[in-house]
Design a protein around this motif. Structure first.
Motif, short mmCIF file in Angstrom:
data_model
loop_
_atom_site.label_atom_id
_atom_site.label_comp_id
_atom_site.label_asym_id
_atom_site.label_seq_id
_atom_site.Cartn_x
_atom_site.Cartn_y
_atom_site.Cartn_z
N ALA A 162 46.82 32.10 51.39
CA ALA A 162 45.96 31.79 50.12
C ALA A 162 46.75 31.98 49.12
O ALA A 162 48.36 32.06 49.14
CB ALA A 162 44.91 33.42 50.71
N MET A 163 46.50 30.96 48.63
CA MET A 163 47.04 30.45 47.02
C MET A 163 46.27 30.91 45.88
O MET A 163 45.26 30.15 46.07
CB MET A 163 47.05 29.37 46.74
N PRO A 164 46.30 32.40 45.69
CA PRO A 164 45.79 32.98 44.41
C PRO A 164 46.51 32.55 43.23
O PRO A 164 47.83 31.61 42.97
CB PRO A 164 46.39 34.45 44.52
N THR A 165 45.44 32.16 42.31
CA THR A 165 45.73 31.80 40.80
C THR A 165 46.60 32.78 39.82
O THR A 165 47.42 33.87 40.35
CB THR A 165 44.42 31.47 40.01
N ASN A 166 46.71 33.02 38.60
CA ASN A 166 47.31 33.82 37.79
C ASN A 166 46.92 35.45 38.30
O ASN A 166 45.08 35.22 38.03
CB ASN A 166 46.93 33.62 36.69
N LEU A 167 47.08 36.35 38.49
CA LEU A 167 46.53 37.74 38.27
C LEU A 167 47.07 39.04 37.00
O LEU A 167 48.09 38.57 36.75
CB LEU A 167 47.48 38.43 39.46
N TYR A 168 45.96 39.60 37.57
CA TYR A 168 46.46 40.57 36.66
C TYR A 168 45.57 42.03 36.91
O TYR A 168 44.51 41.99 37.99
CB TYR A 168 45.39 40.63 35.14
N GLY A 169 45.53 43.22 36.59
CA GLY A 169 44.98 44.50 36.90
C GLY A 169 46.43 45.73 37.52
O GLY A 169 47.02 45.43 36.64
N PRO A 170 45.83 46.24 37.69
CA PRO A 170 46.55 48.10 37.68
C PRO A 170 47.76 47.14 38.94
O PRO A 170 47.67 46.73 39.14
CB PRO A 170 45.24 48.93 38.33
N ASN A 171 48.95 48.30 37.91
CA ASN A 171 49.72 48.00 38.82
C ASN A 171 50.54 47.01 38.40
O ASN A 171 52.02 46.65 39.37
CB ASN A 171 50.43 48.79 40.47
N ASP A 172 51.08 47.04 37.50
CA ASP A 172 51.37 44.87 37.03
C ASP A 172 52.14 45.00 36.31
O ASP A 172 52.87 47.08 36.18
CB ASP A 172 50.17 44.27 36.10
N ASN A 173 53.33 44.41 36.42
CA ASN A 173 54.53 44.58 35.37
C ASN A 173 54.91 44.68 34.08
O ASN A 173 54.40 43.03 33.43
CB ASN A 173 55.83 43.63 35.80
N TYR A 174 55.05 45.55 33.00
CA TYR A 174 54.92 44.66 31.56
C TYR A 174 55.82 45.09 30.88
O TYR A 174 56.16 45.12 30.04
CB TYR A 174 54.16 46.47 31.60
N GLU A 175 57.59 44.57 31.95
CA GLU A 175 58.79 44.83 31.23
C GLU A 175 58.64 43.23 30.91
O GLU A 175 58.69 41.87 31.17
CB GLU A 175 59.71 44.56 32.46
N LEU A 176 59.13 42.87 29.98
CA LEU A 176 59.10 42.47 28.65
C LEU A 176 59.60 40.88 29.22
O LEU A 176 59.41 39.61 28.72
CB LEU A 176 59.20 42.41 27.09
N GLN A 177 60.68 41.01 29.70
CA GLN A 177 61.94 39.86 30.14
C GLN A 177 61.42 39.11 31.52
O GLN A 177 62.10 38.89 31.56
CB GLN A 177 63.30 40.30 29.96
N GLY A 178 60.42 39.99 32.18
CA GLY A 178 60.48 39.32 33.41
C GLY A 178 58.30 39.65 33.55
O GLY A 178 58.54 39.03 35.03
N SER A 179 58.07 40.26 32.67
CA SER A 179 56.47 39.48 33.15
C SER A 179 55.56 38.77 33.12
O SER A 179 55.95 37.93 32.52
CB SER A 179 55.91 40.83 32.47
N HIS A 180 54.48 38.44 33.61
CA HIS A 180 53.71 37.36 32.71
C HIS A 180 53.76 37.41 31.73
O HIS A 180 52.95 38.43 31.17
CB HIS A 180 52.60 37.18 33.98
N VAL A 181 52.25 36.06 31.30
CA VAL A 181 51.53 35.89 30.26
C VAL A 181 50.64 37.55 29.85
O VAL A 181 50.92 38.22 28.38
CB VAL A 181 51.18 34.97 29.99
#
Length: 313
Positions: A162-181
């Motif tokens: 399965a190919m998901p689109t861009n995701l967001y939600g709990p336990n995301d990565n908030y590290e500015l140098q490595g996170s998504h938009v």
């Protein structure tokens, strides 16, 4: 899946894996097998083989991956290709060797060509050049799809993708140098609000368009596919709706309560101009997302506030 079936969730501490665990437990599945990365290095073929031989899972959700935003993808190109190839190859091969009844491999919308027609249909795979900034990650995910297809065709394994689109939600990565938009915007606006800043800088022009799916909706879709889908062709998972990065930034700004201005850094890359998934296939199967972006953002920001110290440590 039977309620007492043994289910291995690879990557259970990440945003997607933790959502899968929540969904499975909510549906009454409690015989879940999980390992942290310190307990099991999925890049180690022997360790993964021993784990499968010992645990003998009946079903596998392959959500483990090295992931990151446009900056991390572009800087750590070798790791994004090498680590993800090893993770998926080790798990898929061990699943075959130990007669796993069904495996679901999770890819990414970045598998599609940079300039593919919109919305993105499953058959557009390998029809053009990839976006250069995340090409290594995309190639690894394409390899995972093809591994599932190859083991299905050669050995009769019920391995689906399965190919998901861009995701967001709990336990995301908030590290500015490595996170998504999206998590990067949440953190930027939150810290600017706390600091009383007048301006927040955002990368690029704001013109690219992206689609966003809440992780809990993805988990529901994965559960649905594991229960109802057995075909070779991978399936897109998304909302079928997109917004510009500029619109997203304004929405996050409103959600966080930041009252300053935006400043667009035109020296930074935009990435792919647009990535909108064609989700007609999964909708025709009977699944549709439930969480609207505005509501999902509010829930995600509340989770960020509750877990801020842990998420930013």
């Amino acid at each position: 899946m039977e309620k007492n079936a043994s289910i291995y969730v690879a990557g259970h501490r990440g945003m997607v894996g933790s959502a899968l665990v929540r969904k499975l437990r909510a549906e009454g599945f409690n015989n879940l097998i999980v390992r942290t990365s310190s307990e099991l290095d999925l890049r180690n073929q022997r360790a993964v083989a021993d784990f499968f031989e010992e645990e003998r899972p009946e079903y596998v959700f392959l959500a483990a991956a090295k992931v990151g935003g446009i900056l991390a993808n572009n800087i750590y190109r070798a790791e994004f290709l090498y680590d993800n190839l090893l993770i998926e190859a080790n798990i898929i091969h061990s699943a075959y060797q130990n007669s796993v009844r069904k495996l679901l491999f999770l890819g990414s919308s970045c598998i599609y060509p940079k300039l593919a027609p919109q919305p993105l249909k499953e058959e557009y795979l390998l029809s053009g050049y990839l976006e250069a900034t995340n090409e290594p990650y995309a190639i690894a995910k394409i390899a995972g799809i093809k591994l599932c297809e190859a083991y299905r065709n050669q050995y009769g394994c019920n391995f689906i993708s399965a190919m998901p689109t861009n995701l967001y939600g709990p336990n995301d990565n908030y590290e500015l140098q490595g996170s998504h938009v999206l998590p990067a915007l949440i953190r930027k606006f939150h810290e600017a609000k706390l600091n009383g800043d007048a301006v927040v800088e955002v990368w690029g022009t704001g013109s690219p368009k992206r689609e966003f799916l809440h992780a809990d909706d993805l988990a529901a879709a994965c559960f649905f596919l594991m229960e109802n889908y057995d075909d070779e062709l991978f399936v897109n998972i998304g909302t079928g709706e997109d917004v510009s990065i500029r619109e997203l930034a304004e929405l996050v700004k409103e959600t966080v309560g930041f009252e300053g201005d935006l400043q667009w850094d035109l020296s930074k890359p935009d990435g792919t101009p647009r990535k909108l998934m064609d989700v007609s296939r999964i909708q025709n199967l009977g699944w549709k997302h439930e969480t609207q972006l505005k509501d999902g953002l509010k829930r995600t920001y509340q989770d960020f506030l509750v877990n801020e110290v842990q998420l930013l440590s």
